[in-house]
Design a protein around this motif. Structure first.
Motif, PDB file in Angstrom:
ATOM      1  N   ALA A 228       6.117   4.635  14.553  1.00  0.00           N
ATOM      2  CA  ALA A 228       6.901   4.904  13.350  1.00  0.00           C
ATOM      3  C   ALA A 228       8.322   4.372  13.491  1.00  0.00           C
ATOM      4  O   ALA A 228       8.916   3.896  12.522  1.00  0.00           O
ATOM      5  N   LEU A 231       8.823   0.894  12.240  1.00  0.00           N
ATOM      6  CA  LEU A 231       8.421   0.579  10.873  1.00  0.00           C
ATOM      7  C   LEU A 231       9.451   1.113   9.882  1.00  0.00           C
ATOM      8  O   LEU A 231      10.011   2.185  10.087  1.00  0.00           O
ATOM      9  N   ILE A 232       9.683   0.352   8.817  1.00  0.00           N
ATOM     10  CA  ILE A 232      10.563   0.862   7.766  1.00  0.00           C
ATOM     11  C   ILE A 232       9.751   1.055   6.491  1.00  0.00           C
ATOM     12  O   ILE A 232       8.796   0.322   6.239  1.00  0.00           O
ATOM     13  N   PRO A 233      10.131   2.068   5.696  1.00  0.00           N
ATOM     14  CA  PRO A 233       9.380   2.299   4.461  1.00  0.00           C
ATOM     15  C   PRO A 233       9.719   1.281   3.378  1.00  0.00           C
ATOM     16  O   PRO A 233      10.874   0.841   3.275  1.00  0.00           O
ATOM     17  N   ARG A 234       8.729   0.895   2.637  1.00  0.00           N
ATOM     18  CA  ARG A 234       8.958   0.042   1.464  1.00  0.00           C
ATOM     19  C   ARG A 234       8.154   0.616   0.302  1.00  0.00           C
ATOM     20  O   ARG A 234       7.019   1.048   0.483  1.00  0.00           O
ATOM     21  N   THR A 283       5.275  -4.800  -2.079  1.00  0.00           N
ATOM     22  CA  THR A 283       5.772  -4.258  -0.807  1.00  0.00           C
ATOM     23  C   THR A 283       5.999  -5.345   0.226  1.00  0.00           C
ATOM     24  O   THR A 283       6.780  -5.162   1.154  1.00  0.00           O
ATOM     25  N   GLY A 321       1.675  -3.900   8.080  1.00  0.00           N
ATOM     26  CA  GLY A 321       1.980  -2.787   7.177  1.00  0.00           C
ATOM     27  C   GLY A 321       0.933  -1.689   7.223  1.00  0.00           C
ATOM     28  O   GLY A 321      -0.241  -1.953   7.465  1.00  0.00           O
ATOM     29  N   ASP A 324       0.852   4.135   3.094  1.00  0.00           N
ATOM     30  CA  ASP A 324       0.952   5.598   3.200  1.00  0.00           C
ATOM     31  C   ASP A 324       0.372   6.284   1.971  1.00  0.00           C
ATOM     32  O   ASP A 324      -0.248   7.334   2.086  1.00  0.00           O
ATOM     33  N   SER A 385       3.529   3.017  -1.503  1.00  0.00           N
ATOM     34  CA  SER A 385       4.471   3.288  -0.416  1.00  0.00           C
ATOM     35  C   SER A 385       3.821   2.815   0.885  1.00  0.00           C
ATOM     36  O   SER A 385       2.727   3.257   1.236  1.00  0.00           O
ATOM     37  N   ARG A 387       4.693   1.381   5.136  1.00  0.00           N
ATOM     38  CA  ARG A 387       5.665   1.184   6.210  1.00  0.00           C
ATOM     39  C   ARG A 387       5.279  -0.092   6.926  1.00  0.00           C
ATOM     40  O   ARG A 387       4.098  -0.371   7.139  1.00  0.00           O
ATOM     41  N   ASP A 390      10.219  -4.546  10.196  1.00  0.00           N
ATOM     42  CA  ASP A 390      11.281  -5.186   9.409  1.00  0.00           C
ATOM     43  C   ASP A 390      11.431  -6.643   9.844  1.00  0.00           C
ATOM     44  O   ASP A 390      12.442  -7.028  10.411  1.00  0.00           O
TER      45      ASP A 390
END
Ligand code: MG
Length: 391
Positions: A228, A231-234, A283, A321, A324, A385, A387, A390
């Motif tokens: 986690a 990973l960044i949320p998009r 995304t 990716g 979620d 959504s 993750r 980046d």
């Protein structure tokens, strides 16, 4: 089964364990971390390496369905049942590989070590050029002591000690013979012991701290956190509209819904899946459904929009990716969505390979206002959504 002259190394994943002490109710190799099964991560690391021709898996009794679910469509070269001990399982796997034609080399790997850097595989295969066996090792950095009834005993000198990991690499015929000749009265906890008992030299190459075996619940929690952290949320949205035309059904979220009209479109005109496909493409900032599946292309005439969605899913996965959650809103006066909602959620969840609770389908009328209100067509919005790394 892949078999080429250039790639003569096979991988053998030993996944026969039934241990559930790590929690989660499943043998640990079939549990998921960061959305992927532990064994799937090990599989990908081996299968994606250019010098490995295929991956054979040895599983425990009645684990076929767990394996298929965990692999999410990945194709092992073959799968065979294991034995009573780890050693029996490895021998069964080696014999199954030999039945397809013995490769030059084999990498024997524990399924519960999901984070396998390609560099470790490179080092192992490099060492095999001059030695019959090679294993990854790590130096022991902690002070080692004997522990007796909770009290500290004597210190054990750590000089010359190493911790042994997997995969362990061997020339295939040498390790097969070593396993076949192992004295039944003894047990071995890894294949290097079997090789050395047969007189084979086993080289030590640098292992990797990432390769640690997942054993306890805390190991799973740590692995989740490590994944986690990278990973960044998009979040991205999609929107789609199709006009009504003559017909007797509409396609909505992958389901055929009887209706007094159909939706007009080049493909099957599934507004729900089109909106969701665009959200997923959003995304990864990779254009839109029209740029991937142009209406000018005859291939997409009447196409099943589930294929568009699966393509977007594969593009997201290729970028590392993890999806979620998705949420779709369908806008129309008719047909009624409520009676089909749960089946739609299940269909979308199947297409996305997500558990049902991560898929939402909603519906609204527009109070007889606008083109949807006048019954001229349908619209849908979706939001996804994910993750991802980046990069
Ligand atoms: Mg559309």
């Amino acid at each position: 089964m892949t078999s080429t002259a250039q790639k003569s190394a096979m991988a053998l994943i030993v996944a026969a364990g039934n241990g559930t002490r790590a929690g989660g109710g499943l043998p640990k190799q079939y549990r998921r971390i960061g959305g992927e099964a532990v064994i799937a991560r090990a599989f990908d690391a081996l299968a994606d390496h250019p010098d490995i021709a295929g991956v054979h898996i040895v599983i425990g009794a009645d684990q076929e369905e767990m394996l298929a679910a965990a692999l999410d469509g990945r194709q092992p070269a073959s799968v065979s049942p294991g034995g009573a001990t780890r050693r029996d399982s490895v021998l069964a796997g080696l014999r199954a590989i030999a039945a397809h034609g013995a490769p030059e080399a084999v990498l024997i790997h524990d399924a519960a070590r999901p984070f396998l850097p390609a560099a470790v595989i490179d080092r192992l295969l490099g060492a095999l050029e001059t030695q019959p066996g090679a294993v990854p090792t790590l130096a022991v950095v902690d002070t080692l002591v004997r522990s007796e009834d909770g009290a500290l005993g004597d210190t054990v000198p750590r000089e010359g000690l190493a911790r042994v990991q997997t995969p362990q690499a061997f020339r295939f015929n040498a390790i097969l013979a070593a396993h076949q000749n192992w004295p039944e009265a003894h047990e071995a906890t890894d294949d290097a012991q079997v090789a050395r008992m047969a007189g084979l030299v086993v080289a030590a190459v640098p292992g990797d701290p990432m390769l640690e075996k997942l054993t306890h619940e805390a190991d799973f929690a740590a692995a989740e956190q490590r994944l986690a952290a990278g990973l960044i949320p998009r979040t991205a949205m999609g929107f789609d509209v199709h006009a009504f035309t003559e017909g007797d059904h509409v396609m909505l979220c992958g389901l055929k819904i009887p209706h007094t009209q159909a939706l007009a479109g080049h493909s099957d005109a599934d507004v729900g899946l089109h909106a969701l496909t665009d959200a997923l493409l959003g995304t990864i900032a990779d254009g839109d459904i029209g740029s991937h599946f142009p209406p000018s292309d005859a291939r997409w005439k009447g196409a099943d929009s589930g294929k568009f969605l699966e393509h977007a899913v594969s593009l997201v996965a290729a970028k590392g990716g993890v999806i979620d959650h998705v949420d779709i809103t369908i806008m129309c006066e008719a047909p009624k969505i409520g009676p089909h909602r749960d089946a739609m959620r299940q269909r979308v969840a199947d297409l996305l390979r997500l558990p049902l609770h991560r898929v939402s389908v909603k519906a609204t009328t527009t109070e007889k206002l606008g083109f949807t209100g006048r019954g001229e067509g349908m619209a849908a919005q979706a939001i996804a959504s994910v993750r991802m790394p980046d990069a």
